[in-house]
Design an enzyme around this catalytic site. Structure first.
Site: not given
Ligand code: DSN
Length: 431
Positions: A51, A53, A196, A222, A225, A231
C-alpha cells in the site's frame, strides 16, 4: 509457473491457452499490444503487496521507500519522454485518469464539448451511459462526411455551447489533430483544453504525430496501447499553471496549480492505493520508449497502418477518411453487404482478432455496427512489415468474401498460423 500449475490448474490452463491464442492468432485490435518480458516481470513483482497511498515522500503508510523509487523513476522517465513539467502515473486506467480530469475541472451539470462516440470518440468523453455523460452536460462535435474533423465546425459548436472544458482524442479516429486550432477555440470561449491521447501516445512520444503537450492544458493517456506498457493510465501537464477555478490549498490560502488539483483528484479524489507493481512496470516501459528502437518501431507501426489502408482500398473497401495518419484503420463495410458484428465473428473463426465499430453516420446499432476497426501496434511488435500486412489484408478479404465457406476458413487458419510462427512472440508461459 510450477506453483500456479499445481495449485490452481484451471487458471494455469486458461493462461496457457491465452499465451497460445496470442502466439498463434493475428491480433489487430487497435488498442492492444504485446509488452516485453521485463514489463511483465515488474508487473508480476512483490510490489503488488504494497500500500502506498499518497505520493513519493508523502505517503500515508510506512515502508514505501522502494515504492518511492519506482514511482519517482516512472515520473522522471515519463516527463523526459513527453517533455512535460508534471505527470501523475497512478491512474489505474485511462478511464480513471479521465475521471480525475472531470473532478478537477467541472462541477456536476457543467457543459463540456467532446468528440461524438458515434464518430470515433470514447465512452468517457460524454457517452450518456458513462458517468461523464450522466453527471455533466455533454455536447459533441463530429466528423464531416469525408471522415475528417472540420475545425470551423468545432469552433461554431464551441461558440454555441460555451463549454468549460473541450476534449480532444478518440478511440476510432485515424487522423492527426490540429492542437493549435483547438487551443485557439478553447481560448476564444474560455474553456480548458484536454487531450486524451490514449491511442496515439506511442506515436506522439516517438515524435511521429503532432504534440498536444504545448497546447492542451491537460493530457491523459493509457499506457498499454501504442505506448506498449502495462495496462494503466497517466495524466500529464505540459507547462504547469495556476488553476483557473481559484481553488486554494487548505492551509496556506495559496491558489494551487493545476497539477496539484489533479494529484488530489487521483488520490484521494478517485482512487485509493496505487498499483505499485503496475507503476514499476510503467517505469520499465517508459525507459524502453526512450530508446531509439522505439522510434523505429513506432515508425513501422505507422507505415504498416498506411499499407493496411492502401491494401483495403485497392481491394475495393471503403476506408473512413480515405486512409490513416496513425496506427489504426476504420473500414466501412456497408458497400460489402456485411456488418461489423458478422465480420468480427467470421474473422474470429479464422483466428484474426478485430473489433466491430460504428462508422460515422452509421445506421446500425453499436451491437451490430457497419465497420471494423483494426490497428497495427501489436503485429508490428512481433515484427510485421508492409508485405506481412498485405498478406494479412488478403486473408481478411478472403474471409469476408466467403464467410460461410469452411474450406476458406480452414485455409486462412493455416495461413494465419504460418504467418504467426514466422514471427515468434512469447516463448514462455510467465515472467
Ligand atoms: N477500449 C479502448 C479501445 O479499444 O479503444 C478504449 O478505452
Amino acid at each position: 509457473m510450477n506453483h500456479l500449475a499445481s495449485q490452481d490448474p484451471r487458471i494455469f490452463a486458461a493462461i496457457e491457452r491465452e499465451v497460445d491464442r496470442q502466439n498463434h492468432g493475428l491480433e489487430l485490435i487497435a488498442s492492444e499490444n504485446f509488452v516485453s518480458r521485463s514489463v511483465m516481470q515488474a508487473m508480476g513483482s512483490v510490489f503488488t503487496n504494497k500500500y502506498a497511498e499518497g505520493l513519493p515522500g508523502r505517503r500515508y503508510y510506512g515502508g514505501c521507500e522502494f515504492a518511492d523509487t519506482a514511482e519517482d523513476l516512472a515520473r522522471e522517465r515519463a516527463k523526459r519522454l513527453f517533455k512535460c513539467d508534471w505527470v501523475n502515473v497512478q491512474p489505474h486506467s485511462g478511464a480513471s485518469a479521465n475521471a480525475a480530469v472531470y473532478l478537477s475541472c467541472l462541477n456536476p451539470g457543467d457543459t463540456f464539448l467532446g468528440l461524438d462516440l458515434a464518430h470515433g470518440g470514447h465512452l468517457t468523453h460524454g457517452s450518456p451511459v458513462n458517468f461523464s455523460g450522466i453527471w455533466f452536460k455533454a455536447t459533441y462535435y463530429g466528423v464531416e462526411q469525408d471522415g475528417h474533423i472540420d475545425m470551423n465546425r468545432v469552433r461554431e459548436k464551441a461558440k454555441a455551447v460555451r463549454p468549460k472544458l473541450i476534449s480532444i482524442g478518440a478511440s476510432a479516429y485515424s487522423r492527426d489533430f490540429d492542437y493549435e486550432a483547438f487551443r485557439a477555440i478553447a481560448d476564444e470561449v474560455g474553456a480548458l483544453l484536454w487531450m486524451d491521447m490514449a491511442h496515439p501516445a506511442g506515436l506522439i512520444a516517438a515524435g511521429l504525430l503532432n504534440d498536444p503537450l504545448p497546447y492542451a492544458h491537460i493530457v491523459t493517456t493509457t499506457t498499454h496501447k501504442t505506448l506498449r506498457g502495462p495496462r494503466g493510465g497517466m495524466i500529464l501537464v505540459g507547462r504547469d499553471f495556476e488553476n483557473p477555478f481559484g481553488k486554494v490549498a487548505r492551509k496556506s490560502g495559496r491558489v494551487r496549480n493545476m497539477s496539484e488539483l489533479l494529484d488530489s483528484a487521483v488520490f484521494p479524489g478517485m482512487q485509493g492505493g496505487p498499483l505499485v507493481h503496475v507503476i514499476a512496470a510503467k517505469a520499465v516501459a517508459f525507459e524502453e520508449a526512450l530508446q531509439p528502437e522505439f522510434v523505429a518501431y513506432s515508425r513501422q507501426v505507422q507505415r504498416n497502418a498506411a499499407a493496411m489502408a492502401n491494401v483495403f482500398l485497392s481491394r475495393g473497401y471503403d476506408v473512413v477518411s480515405g486512409g490513416t495518419d496513425n496506427h489504426l484503420v476504420l473500414v466501412d463495410l456497408r458497400s460489402k453487404n456485411t456488418t461489423g458484428r458478422d465480420a468480427e465473428r467470421a474473422l474470429q473463426a479464422a483466428h484474426i482478432t478485430v473489433n466491430k465499430n460504428m462508422v460515422p453516420f452509421d445506421d446500425k446499432s453499436p451491437f451490430v455496427t457497419s465497420g471494423i476497426r483494426l490497428g497495427t501496434a501489436a503485429v508490428t511488435t512481433r515484427g510485421f512489415k508492409e508485405a506481412d500486412i498485405e498478406r494479412t489484408v488478403a486473408l481478411i478479404d478472403n474471409v469476408l468474401s466467403m464467410p460461410n465457406d469452411e474450406s476458406v476458413l480452414h485455409q486462412v487458419r493455416k495461413d494465419v498460423y504460418s504467418l504467426c510462427t514466422a514471427y515468434p512472440l512469447y516463448d514462455f508461459v510467465i515472467a
